[in-house]
Scaffold this motif. Sequence first.
Motif, PDB file in Angstrom:
ATOM      1  N   GLY A  92       4.198  60.893   7.329  1.00 60.03           N
ATOM      2  CA  GLY A  92       5.547  60.341   7.320  1.00 60.03           C
ATOM      3  C   GLY A  92       5.579  58.829   7.258  1.00 60.03           C
ATOM      4  N   GLN A  93       4.403  58.206   7.146  1.00 54.40           N
ATOM      5  CA  GLN A  93       4.304  56.754   7.065  1.00 54.40           C
ATOM      6  C   GLN A  93       3.463  56.378   5.843  1.00 54.40           C
ATOM      7  N   LEU A  94       3.188  55.088   5.717  1.00 59.66           N
ATOM      8  CA  LEU A  94       2.341  54.615   4.637  1.00 59.66           C
ATOM      9  C   LEU A  94       0.887  55.011   4.879  1.00 59.66           C
ATOM     10  N   GLY A  95       0.272  55.580   3.854  1.00 55.14           N
ATOM     11  CA  GLY A  95      -1.152  55.834   3.907  1.00 55.14           C
ATOM     12  C   GLY A  95      -1.926  54.704   3.252  1.00 55.14           C
ATOM     13  N   ALA A  96      -1.462  54.292   2.077  1.00 58.61           N
ATOM     14  CA  ALA A  96      -2.114  53.201   1.353  1.00 58.61           C
ATOM     15  C   ALA A  96      -1.134  52.594   0.356  1.00 58.61           C
ATOM     16  N   LEU A  97      -1.338  51.317   0.076  1.00 58.39           N
ATOM     17  CA  LEU A  97      -0.608  50.651  -1.000  1.00 58.39           C
ATOM     18  C   LEU A  97      -1.379  50.813  -2.298  1.00 58.39           C
TER      19      LEU A  97
END
Length: 275
Positions: free
Chosen positions: A214-219
Amino acid sequence: MKRSTLSRRILLAWLGSLGTPVLALQPLLAKNAPAGIDPKPYLVSEKLDGVRALWDGTTLRYRSGRVVAAPAWFLAALPKTPLDGELWMGRRRFDELSGAVRRAEPVDAEWRLVRFHVFELPAGEGTFEQRAGQLRALASDIVRPVEQQRFQSNAELRAKLKQVVDAGGEGLMLHRADAPVASGRSDLLLKLKPLADAEAVVIGHEAGKGRFAGQLGALELQTPDGVRFKLGTGFTDAQRRDPPAIGATVTYRYRDLTPSGKPRFASFIRVADEF
């Protein structure tokens, strides 16, 4: 027309404008120095982990062109001469500095700790060595010309780098002593750090898994050379919940490059164009 003359005319037009400067007209930006560089052609200074700021004689702006909300007394202490430098509180105090200078309403107690460490005269003439000498005449309690040194060998330079890093500094800046005023990313200005850093544009977000669900894993990033890679470390919990937007430019550090040009052991530092 010579490139140096064109760069200076662009800078003077920007400094004399009444509106917000065009973002493409940037100050001089550093490239990474090669490990075995000969420092003799350069003036060397400490790399300050501060906030880049440009003063046109009346208005103080971030590199992005946005106006810095500095107190009136701070601005009144600056000369009418255009200056390029860093707002700085000291080593290992970037987060504190960032919080202070980004406020829409400046807090005097915070700004009393800020100094403008300057390293360029954007409207100056002559070589960088000559302009650095001219900057010393502008020193005051608020304006602090950055100390420039000469080194005769790479071993001396490396010893200085170790001294600065051991004391909590970021690294060193090497500016060609014979350089004219210039803009954009250039070999005229180099940075030397234990780990290299660079900038890239956010082109996508990869969703997190496990505890990052539910959040950022990677850019997903793209470098100016068109190299695409994923950056998944170095983020705070808050940044994972509210990651840099697509189109934002971010700064990351890395150890070296793969044969295809991708950074090894890359880690997020900050959004580069938030100032």
